[in-house]
Design an enzyme around this catalytic site. Sequence first.
Site, PDB file in Angstrom:
ATOM      1  N   GLU A 272       0.821  -1.203   0.000  1.00  0.00           N
ATOM      2  CA  GLU A 272       0.000   0.000   0.000  1.00  0.00           C
ATOM      3  C   GLU A 272       0.856   1.255   0.000  1.00  0.00           C
ATOM      4  O   GLU A 272       0.545   2.241  -0.683  1.00  0.00           O
ATOM      5  CB  GLU A 272      -0.939   0.002   1.212  1.00  0.00           C
ATOM      6  CG  GLU A 272      -1.945  -1.136   1.253  1.00  0.00           C
ATOM      7  CD  GLU A 272      -3.062  -0.993   0.238  1.00  0.00           C
ATOM      8  OE1 GLU A 272      -3.079   0.012  -0.502  1.00  0.00           O
ATOM      9  OE2 GLU A 272      -3.928  -1.891   0.178  1.00  0.00           O
ATOM     10  N   ARG A 276       0.646   3.770  -3.261  1.00  0.00           N
ATOM     11  CA  ARG A 276      -0.007   5.050  -2.973  1.00  0.00           C
ATOM     12  C   ARG A 276       0.999   6.174  -2.753  1.00  0.00           C
ATOM     13  O   ARG A 276       0.921   7.221  -3.399  1.00  0.00           O
ATOM     14  CB  ARG A 276      -0.915   4.923  -1.749  1.00  0.00           C
ATOM     15  CG  ARG A 276      -2.000   3.883  -1.887  1.00  0.00           C
ATOM     16  CD  ARG A 276      -3.002   3.992  -0.756  1.00  0.00           C
ATOM     17  NE  ARG A 276      -3.806   2.782  -0.616  1.00  0.00           N
ATOM     18  CZ  ARG A 276      -5.044   2.753  -0.135  1.00  0.00           C
ATOM     19  NH1 ARG A 276      -5.620   3.866   0.251  1.00  0.00           N
ATOM     20  NH2 ARG A 276      -5.702   1.607  -0.021  1.00  0.00           N
ATOM     21  N   ASP A 421      -5.316  -9.966  -7.811  1.00  0.00           N
ATOM     22  CA  ASP A 421      -5.627  -9.129  -8.960  1.00  0.00           C
ATOM     23  C   ASP A 421      -4.439  -8.501  -9.679  1.00  0.00           C
ATOM     24  O   ASP A 421      -4.188  -8.762 -10.859  1.00  0.00           O
ATOM     25  CB  ASP A 421      -6.629  -8.036  -8.557  1.00  0.00           C
ATOM     26  CG  ASP A 421      -6.216  -7.276  -7.296  1.00  0.00           C
ATOM     27  OD1 ASP A 421      -5.180  -7.604  -6.711  1.00  0.00           O
ATOM     28  OD2 ASP A 421      -6.952  -6.353  -6.897  1.00  0.00           O
ATOM     29  N   GLU A 594     -12.387   0.404  -9.890  1.00  0.00           N
ATOM     30  CA  GLU A 594     -12.054  -0.564 -10.948  1.00  0.00           C
ATOM     31  C   GLU A 594     -12.974  -0.490 -12.156  1.00  0.00           C
ATOM     32  O   GLU A 594     -12.528  -0.608 -13.310  1.00  0.00           O
ATOM     33  CB  GLU A 594     -12.039  -1.982 -10.381  1.00  0.00           C
ATOM     34  CG  GLU A 594     -10.851  -2.292  -9.493  1.00  0.00           C
ATOM     35  CD  GLU A 594     -10.949  -1.667  -8.122  1.00  0.00           C
ATOM     36  OE1 GLU A 594      -9.894  -1.458  -7.484  1.00  0.00           O
ATOM     37  OE2 GLU A 594     -12.084  -1.386  -7.683  1.00  0.00           O
ATOM     38  N   THR A 682      -1.377   0.667 -10.288  1.00  0.00           N
ATOM     39  CA  THR A 682      -2.629   0.122  -9.776  1.00  0.00           C
ATOM     40  C   THR A 682      -3.355   1.084  -8.856  1.00  0.00           C
ATOM     41  O   THR A 682      -4.483   0.817  -8.450  1.00  0.00           O
ATOM     42  CB  THR A 682      -2.374  -1.224  -9.071  1.00  0.00           C
ATOM     43  OG1 THR A 682      -3.585  -1.960  -8.959  1.00  0.00           O
ATOM     44  CG2 THR A 682      -1.747  -1.007  -7.700  1.00  0.00           C
TER      45      THR A 682
END
Length: 713
Positions: A272, A276, A421, A594, A682
Amino acid sequence: MNVRDPFGLHRKSALSILKTTASRAAVDFTERAVEASVDAIEKGKQAVDDFDMSFTIPKNVPSFGNPQRIVEDHVWGNTAVARGGKTSPHPNKNAGILGGVQDRVGGLFDSRNTLPMYKDKPYAYPASQRARPIWRRKRVLAFALLLLLLLYYFGAFGRHHDTVVSSTPMWAWLTAGSESGKAADWANRRERVVEAFTLSWDAYERYAWGYDEFHPVSKKGEQMAPQGMGWIIVDALDTMILMNLTSRVTHAREWVSNSLTYDQDQDVSTFETTIRMLGGLLSAHYLSNEFPDLAPLAEDDPGAPGEDLYLEKAKDLADRLVAAFDSPSGVPYASVNIAKYEGLPAHDEGGASSTAEATTLQLEFKYLAKLTGEKYFWDKAEKVMEVVDNNSVEDGLVPIYIYATDGTFRGNNIRLGSRGDSYYEYLIKQYLQTNKQEAVYLEMWDESLRGVRKHLVTYTEPSGFTIIGERPDGLKGSLSPKMDHLVCFMPGTIALAATGGLTEAEAKKQPTWTKKNEADMDLARELMQTCWGMYKWMATGLAAEITYFHIASPPLPEGAPHHPPAEFDADPEAEWRKDYSVHGMDVHNLQRPETVESLFYMWRITGDIKYREWGWEMFKSFMNHTAVPDGGGFSSLSNANKVPPVMRDNMESFWLAETLKYFYLLFSPNDLLPLDKIVINTEAHAFPRFDMGQLFSTGWKRKPRDAEGKMMK
C-alpha cells in the site's frame, strides 16, 4: 430546474434594491463590512493578476475552464451553518455572511466562470490571444465587486439568514433539465468531476488536514503513523495537478515539504505504501516536469530549490521500503518498519505475503531506478518475478499467498480478486513500461489470460453474462461464481494488452493483430457489461463489494453459446436480475475505481460512446447517494442497496487518487495522458514509458515450459 440568483435575489430587482439601500449605506455599512469588502476586492484583483499570467499550454493538454461552483454552492448552501440552523461541532469557516462571496461574484460576471476566483489558473484563452472584455479589467472589476458586495450586505442585513431549503434532492441538478435530445457536453461533465473533487478535498482540508484518514460524517481525522504518512495528501497530488488546481497543489506541496517525514517508528504495508505514497510522489514528479503549465508553481521550476522535492521524498521512502526485499528468497515481506529499515512478515497466513502485493511493486521501483540510476531498486523488484515464475504454476494462474522465506506458494486459492488481482495487471504493464523490450512479461500475460479463459471464465443463467469466477481449492476444485468488484479492472487491462494502448482501429492496422486480439477484445466487452450490471442491480446504482452469480452445474466452458441482453431493463422484475446475487455482508460500497477505470480504457480504445455514458450514470449515482451534508464531501457506504443508503463515515484515499481521476480522464479529450505513451499504476498514478538503456536489463529468463505452463524437467 430554476436556478436562483447567487445572492438569493432576482436579478431584475437588483438595481432597484441597490438604489433603495444606497441611502442606508452611510449608516449601516459597518467597519466589518468595509474590511470584508476591501479584502474581497484585493482577492479579486489578485485573481485577475493570476489570470494575466498567461503561458503556453502543452499541445496534448485540453482546455481547462475554471470549474463552475454549482455543486459547492448547492451543498454548502443547504448546510445547517448556512441556513442559520443548528451548527455542527466543526463549523464551516466559509459559511455565514462572507461564505462563498468569491464564488457568487464569479457566477455573476461570467456564466462560464472563467474568472479564476480560486487562484486555480483557467486554461481558457491566454490573455495575449484575445482582447479582454471590459469587465475583466482590474478597475472595473474592483468597482463592480464593491457594488455587488454592497448589494449583498444590505440585502443580507435587511432580512433573516434562514433560506428555504428546496425539496429537490441534493444532487438532482445532475439530471434536472439534462441534455435530452442534445449531444452531451463532455467538458461540462468533466467540470462536474472537478467540483466533486474540490468538495471532497476542501472538506478534508477543513476538518482533517494532515491526517491519513478522513471521516466525513463525523468530520474528524485519524493518523496511521505518529506524524502522519500523507496518505490522502500524497495520493491526491497528481489528480490535482491534472485538474490544474493550483492553490490546492500549493497547499499540499507545502505540507509535503514542511511536515512529511518518514523517520517514524511505524510498521507500514509494503504494498500500500509503495503504490499510494511512492507512486503518488513519482507521478507528481513526472507530471510537474512533463506538463509544467499544469498547476504551475515557481517552487518546482528548473533550478529552483524545490525542483526535485517529490523525487527526493520518493527516494527517501524507497530506501526504507526496499528493506522489505531483504528476505531469504527475495520476495518482499508484507510490512516494513520505516524508521528501522526492517522488513516484517505478515501477522497471519503463517507469515506469507500476498502474491499480488509482492508482485505489484515493480512499476514504481523500476521507474525510480530509471530516474535515479540506482540499479538496486530495479534488481530487487525484478528478482521477485523470477522467484514467482519458478514455482511452475499451471496455466499461469498463481495462488494468492507466497512465503518470503523460500518463495513458495501457500495454499491453492486462485482468484483475480483481492490478493491476486494486480499480479496479472503488472505483467502486461511491465511489458509496456519498458517500451515492449521485456517480452517475458507479455509471454507470462498471454499464458495467464489463456488460463483465465480455461479455468475461470463461465456464463450466468438465465441471461448469459460473462464472469470470472474463483477456484478457492485450486484448479482441480470447483468454480465459485463469486466476483469481487476488484476483478472489474480486467476488461480495461485486457483491452490495453490487446492494443498496446492504441485505439482498436489503429491496432487492427498493425501486422501483429491476430484473431486472438479480436477474441480478447470481445472478452473485454463482455466483462465490461457484466461489471456495469453490478451497478445497475443495486438500489443506489453503486456496486457491492462482492457479487455472486447464478451459473450452470457444471459451469459452462469458455466459448459456450451465450447471448446476454444488450441493455439492462430497469423493471425490478426483469429477467437479467436473476443472474446476479448480493449477500447481506457484501452490500458495502467503498468508492472503488475498478469499473470506471475499465470504462476509461474501453472508451479510449474502442471509441464506443456507451462507455462514457455508463460512466456519467455511475458518477451521478455517487453524487446522489454518497454526498455528506454540512460540507463533508463524500463517504463510502455500509449499505449501497437501500435508499437512502447507510453511510460508512470514511473517505478512501483512492476516491481522490483513482475514482475521480478516472472519471475526469473518461470525460477528457483522448490526448490527455495518451495510453500509448504512459502506464498507470494500480493506484492510478501515471508514469512514462521508457527504454531500459544500457544500465538496466530483465536479468532473468524463463525456464522451458510444457503446454500447460509447467517447467520441463
